[in-house]
Structures are given as structure tokens and as C-alpha cells.
Design an enzyme around this catalytic site. Structure first.
Site, short mmCIF file in Angstrom:
data_model
loop_
_atom_site.label_atom_id
_atom_site.label_comp_id
_atom_site.label_asym_id
_atom_site.label_seq_id
_atom_site.Cartn_x
_atom_site.Cartn_y
_atom_site.Cartn_z
N GLN A 133 -47.40 -45.46 70.41
CA GLN A 133 -48.72 -45.03 70.92
C GLN A 133 -48.58 -44.25 72.24
O GLN A 133 -49.02 -43.10 72.34
CB GLN A 133 -49.61 -46.25 71.15
CG GLN A 133 -50.91 -45.89 71.87
CD GLN A 133 -51.75 -47.09 72.27
OE1 GLN A 133 -52.74 -47.37 71.62
NE2 GLN A 133 -51.37 -47.79 73.33
N GLN A 160 -39.56 -53.48 71.58
CA GLN A 160 -40.17 -54.33 70.56
C GLN A 160 -41.36 -54.89 71.32
O GLN A 160 -41.24 -55.84 72.10
CB GLN A 160 -39.18 -55.41 70.11
CG GLN A 160 -39.63 -56.27 68.96
CD GLN A 160 -40.96 -56.96 69.13
OE1 GLN A 160 -42.03 -56.40 68.77
NE2 GLN A 160 -40.96 -58.15 69.68
N SER A 181 -45.44 -54.69 82.12
CA SER A 181 -46.61 -55.15 81.38
C SER A 181 -47.36 -56.26 82.10
O SER A 181 -46.77 -57.13 82.75
CB SER A 181 -46.13 -55.68 80.02
OG SER A 181 -47.14 -56.43 79.40
N GLU A 214 -48.42 -58.71 80.71
CA GLU A 214 -47.95 -59.97 80.12
C GLU A 214 -47.06 -60.73 81.10
O GLU A 214 -46.91 -61.95 80.99
CB GLU A 214 -47.17 -59.70 78.83
CG GLU A 214 -48.05 -59.42 77.62
CD GLU A 214 -48.84 -60.64 77.18
OE1 GLU A 214 -48.23 -61.67 76.87
OE2 GLU A 214 -50.08 -60.55 77.15
N TYR A 217 -41.16 -61.83 75.00
CA TYR A 217 -41.44 -60.43 75.37
C TYR A 217 -41.68 -60.32 76.88
O TYR A 217 -41.11 -59.46 77.56
CB TYR A 217 -42.66 -59.94 74.59
CG TYR A 217 -43.24 -58.63 75.10
CD1 TYR A 217 -42.65 -57.40 74.77
CD2 TYR A 217 -44.38 -58.62 75.92
CE1 TYR A 217 -43.19 -56.21 75.25
CE2 TYR A 217 -44.91 -57.43 76.39
CZ TYR A 217 -44.32 -56.23 76.05
OH TYR A 217 -44.85 -55.04 76.52
N ASN A 277 -53.45 -54.07 78.98
CA ASN A 277 -53.57 -53.59 77.58
C ASN A 277 -54.29 -52.26 77.51
O ASN A 277 -55.34 -52.08 78.12
CB ASN A 277 -54.38 -54.60 76.74
CG ASN A 277 -53.72 -55.96 76.68
OD1 ASN A 277 -53.36 -56.52 77.69
ND2 ASN A 277 -53.57 -56.48 75.48
N PHE A 295 -51.78 -54.92 66.34
CA PHE A 295 -52.36 -55.38 67.62
C PHE A 295 -53.84 -55.65 67.37
O PHE A 295 -54.46 -55.03 66.50
CB PHE A 295 -52.15 -54.34 68.72
CG PHE A 295 -50.70 -54.16 69.05
CD1 PHE A 295 -50.03 -55.08 69.85
CD2 PHE A 295 -49.98 -53.10 68.53
CE1 PHE A 295 -48.68 -54.93 70.12
CE2 PHE A 295 -48.62 -52.95 68.79
CZ PHE A 295 -47.98 -53.87 69.59
N ARG A 317 -56.80 -52.82 67.01
CA ARG A 317 -56.68 -51.92 65.85
C ARG A 317 -56.84 -52.71 64.56
O ARG A 317 -57.44 -52.23 63.59
CB ARG A 317 -55.33 -51.21 65.90
CG ARG A 317 -55.20 -50.09 64.88
CD ARG A 317 -55.93 -48.83 65.32
NE ARG A 317 -56.19 -47.91 64.20
CZ ARG A 317 -55.29 -47.19 63.58
NH1 ARG A 317 -54.02 -47.23 63.95
NH2 ARG A 317 -55.64 -46.40 62.55
N ARG A 344 -58.91 -59.95 77.47
CA ARG A 344 -57.99 -58.89 77.89
C ARG A 344 -58.74 -57.80 78.65
O ARG A 344 -59.93 -57.56 78.41
CB ARG A 344 -57.31 -58.24 76.67
CG ARG A 344 -56.31 -59.13 75.94
CD ARG A 344 -55.07 -59.39 76.80
NE ARG A 344 -54.06 -60.20 76.12
CZ ARG A 344 -54.04 -61.54 76.14
NH1 ARG A 344 -54.96 -62.21 76.79
NH2 ARG A 344 -53.08 -62.19 75.51
N GLU A 354 -50.06 -69.10 74.93
CA GLU A 354 -51.03 -67.99 74.96
C GLU A 354 -51.25 -67.52 76.39
O GLU A 354 -51.05 -68.28 77.35
CB GLU A 354 -52.36 -68.48 74.33
CG GLU A 354 -53.52 -67.50 74.33
CD GLU A 354 -53.28 -66.20 73.53
OE1 GLU A 354 -52.53 -65.35 74.02
OE2 GLU A 354 -53.87 -66.07 72.43
#
Ligand code: NAP
Ligand code: F7E
Length: 337
Positions: free
Chosen positions: A12, A88, A132, A134, A155, A184, A194, A197, A223, A287
Site C-alpha cells: 500500500q 511482514q 509503527s 504498534e 510484529y 494506522n 486488514f 478493507r 485505532r 490485543e
């Protein structure tokens, strides 16, 4: 002419960044692609046919797992700017493939940094790392510069390793290395697995009678969702500063997965409660509950502002995927409305 080298160009962000750079007359873009048994160049195909791109857009086979190949390409291309977007990048999948994710996302960044460090001895080269939100994981919102990291997935741990290596190379070798901690960001080019989408594809297919239900995981996660096109502009701005630094890029608004569902189905005159089912398969061992970014440094120092707000983003994705669903229906031989 400046040469930019992008890992992850078929993804993307890679596709939007390549488009952004090629729209400027002073860039030549070199993208690294993985060999695959069938071509996956849908997001960048149009760049070969865009007026003015001839001779300025090149692809090379490479993999973040292959240090020798990346070093050789670095030496032959001799880029001015390197954007490391390859990864990834699926958080849920990283729990299934933790070692592979660590190798590509964590060590892959180090392999690229080493190749950049060697090239930087003979010419100045700038490096951008796709870090990120994350990495903040369970840190309470809002998250921004100074918020302690607390990663919650393989990740996120791998991204944190790449982030600190980027800072370490900047401090150790005086390399122009910057890291964008991006929250995000979505678009009609977002990967289909994801959540955003998955929702816009599922809802539009339901609307066109091509699918009956949508199976989801945790709807309460929140998010800070922005538009990918806005975020690649921030990457480029970081690379144009006099000094390398790290920046948080976010909209400063947060929405739950449930709100995304409500808005998407609402735009199609549907109620998501009639179609959404729960499957624990989509839950994660750990999470990240709430992400909400503080991008004030990027706003002040880079003069960066997001141009696309949340409802516009959802509408853009719904309209795109509705068109796809209609084409699919037409191809199946149904009568179109
Ligand atoms: P994406 O759509 O999943 O694209 C990932 C790209 O990495 C693809 O081009 C993929 O190639 C490539 N790749 C995967 N494994 C590779 C390997 N072993 N060697 C070389 N390339 C490899 O991701 P994205 O959303 O564009 O994100 C771009 C970067 O930003 C990623 O590093 C991601 O982790 C990070 N990030 C994303 C977000 C977000 O919200 N989108 C937020 C923060 C950070 P194939 O096409 O061959 O699979
Ligand atoms: O999940 C919940 C899920 O997979 C968002 C990557 O680009 O952004 C992305 O990571 C939320 C999570 O993105 C489903 O549990 C519910 O809480 O769209 P996602 P992500 O994990 O936030 C960060 C910044 C990156 O760096 C990553 O590369 O949605 N959720 N039900 C679901 N998620 C998915 N995928 N599928 C579901 O069915």
C-alpha cells in the site's frame, strides 16, 4: 535527478510513495520486489504507463532476508534516499510466524542499514524507517514522543528492534536515519485482510448480494485511522529536513472497529448487526486496545497536516469497493441495477 530506493514498493504505502515521488520531476524511483509465482504488481502497474515516468521507474528483485543481494543493489543503484517500507506487516499473522516476522521486520532493517552505512562512506545517503504505533502497544493514550513503548506482538517487538537500530545507526555513524512512527493508515489499496478493507470489501459485497455475512474478531479495539496518501507525504518531509529525527504521524482521532462497521454499513443503507458474526479465530493472544496519536511535532516541524478525515476515508474505500463488487457481479452474469 535524485534516486530513491524503496523496499515494499508493491505494498500500500510503497505504491503511494512511488506515485508521490514520480509526480516530482526530480526523482528516479527504484523499487525492490520479491519474486512470486504470480505477479503481484496491481498497485504499481499504472506507474509504468504514466506520462513522464519512462526511464524513471525501475524494479529489482530483492528480499529483506538476503543481505548480499541488498548490498549489491545499494552499490549499483547508489541511491540518495532509501525508504524501508518492506515488512511482514500483519499483526495477527506475526503470532503464527514470529521468527519469520522478526527476521524480515527486525533483522531485515539491520541488513538494509548495514548496506546504507557502507554506501554512506562514499556518498551521502538518507534512510527512512517505517516504524509503527504498534510499538506503543498497551501504553495508555494519547501516545506520542516520550511515551514509553510496550509492544504486544511479535510484529511490534520486531518493529521496535528496527526503530532502535535506526536511532543507533544515526547516533553511531552520523547517518541521516529517521524513523516515522506512523499510526494506522488506510486506503482503497489497503491489503484485504486488514480490518478496514475487510469491512469495506465485505459490506459492499453484501450490498451486491455476493456475500451473506462478515466474520470478525474484537470490535471494541480503537485505532487512529488516517489516509495512506497523506502519510507518505510525511515520510518524504522527514527526509527533506536539515537534521534526521523521529516523528509520530497520526490524525489525533480514534474510532472503534464497531464505529467503522456502523459508518460503512450505514453508507450502504444497511445495519451491520444483521450481518456481522464473531469468530475467535480473529482474536489475538494479546490485543492493543486503544491507539490515539499525538502528531504535534510533525505538525509543527514538518508543517504536515492530514487532508483526508475519517468519514472521507471511509467513503473513499466504500465507493472503490462498491465499484469492485459491481464489476464482480457483472462478471458473474448477474443483472446489474
Ligand atoms: P503492506 O501493504 O503489507 O506491504 C508490505 C510490503 O513489504 C509489500 O511490498 C511486500 O511485498 C513487502 N515485503 C514483505 N516481505 C518482504 C521481504 N521478505 N522482503 C522484501 N519485501 C517484503 O504494508 P503497508 O501497509 O504498505 O506498510 C508499509 C510499511 O509501514 C510496513 O513496514 C509496515 O509494517 C509499516 N507500517 C504500516 C502501517 C499501516 O497502517 N499501513 C502503520 C505503521 C507502519 P509483497 O507484495 O511481495 O508481499
Ligand atoms: O487490526 C481488530 C484487531 O489488522 C485493527 C498494520 O498495518 O496497523 C496495522 O495493524 C484492529 C485490531 O491492523 C478483525 O484485533 C477485529 O485491534 O487492521 P488491523 P493493526 O493490527 O492495527 C499498524 C499500525 C501496523 O503497523 C500494522 O502493520 O481490528 N479486528 N476483527 C480485526 N482485525 C483484522 N485484521 N481482522 C478482523 O477480522
Amino acid at each position: 535527478m535524485k534516486k530513491a530506493l524503496l523496499t515494499g514498493i508493491t505494498g500500500q504505502d510503497g505504491s503511494y510513495l512511488a506515485e508521490f515521488l514520480l509526480a516530482r520531476p526530480d526523482y528516479e524511483v527504484h523499487g525492490l520486489v520479491r519474486r512470486s509465482s504470480s505477479l503481484n504488481r496491481q498497485r504499481i502497474d499504472h506507474l509504468f504507463h504514466t506520462d513522464g515516468n519512462a526511464g524513471r521507474f525501475h524494479l529489482h528483485y530483492a528480499d529483506l532476508a538476503d543481505a548480499a543481494n541488498m548490498s549489491a543493489l545499494m552499490e549499483s543503484i547508489r541511491p540518495d534516499e532509501v525508504y524501508n517500507l518492506g515488512a511482514q506487516s500483519h499483526v495477527r499473522v506475526s503470532f503464527d510466524q514470529p521468527l519469520y516476522t522478526a527476521d524480515v521486520v527486525g533483522l531485515g532493517t539491520l541488513r538494509l542499514l548495514e548496506a546504507v552505512r557502507v554506501l554512506n562512506r562514499s556518498k551521502p545517503v538518507k534512510f527512512y524507517q517505517a516504524s509503527s504505533s504498534e510499538m506503543y502497544g498497551s501504553a495508555p493514550p494519547p501516545q506520542g514522543p516520550g511515551t514509553p513503548f510496550h509492544p504486544r506482538s511479535p510484529y511490534a517487538c520486531a518493529k521496535l528492534y528496527g526503530h532502535w537500530q535506526t536511532i543507533n545507526y544515526r547516533e553511531s555513524y552520523n547517518l541521516f536515519a529517521c524513523s516515522g512512527v506512523l499510526f494506522n493508515h488506510e486506503s482503497p489499496r489497503r491489503g484485504e485482510s486488514f480490518v478496514t478493507r475487510k469491512i469495506t470489501l465485505g459490506a459492499t459485497r453484501i450490498k451486491e448480494g455476493l456475500q451473506r455475512k462478515l466474520v470478525m474478531g474484537n470490535l471494541d479495539a480503537k485505532r487512529d485511522w488516517g489516509f495512506a496518501g497523506d502519510y507518505v507525504r510525511a515520510m518524504w518531509l522527514m527526509m527533506q529536513q536539515d537534521k534526521p529525527d523521529d516523528y509520530v504521524v497520526a490524525t489525533g482521532e480514534t474510532h472503534s472497529v464497531r464505529e467503522f462497521l456502523e459508518m460503512t454499513f450505514g453508507m450502504l443503507d444497511l445495519d451491520y448487526n444483521d450481518f456481522v458474526e464473531f469468530d475467535p479465530r480473529y482474536m489475538r493472544p494479546a490485543e492493543v486496545d486503544v491507539l490515539l496519536g499525538d502528531a504535534s511535532k510533525a505538525r509543527e516541524e514538518l508543517a504536515w497536516e492530514p487532508e483526508i478525515d475519517f468519514p472521507t476515508l471511509v467513503k473513499m474505500m466504500v465507493e472503490h469497493d462498491l465499484e469492485l463488487a459491481r464489476r464482480e457481479k457483472y462478471a458473474l452474469g448477474y443483472q446489474t441495477a
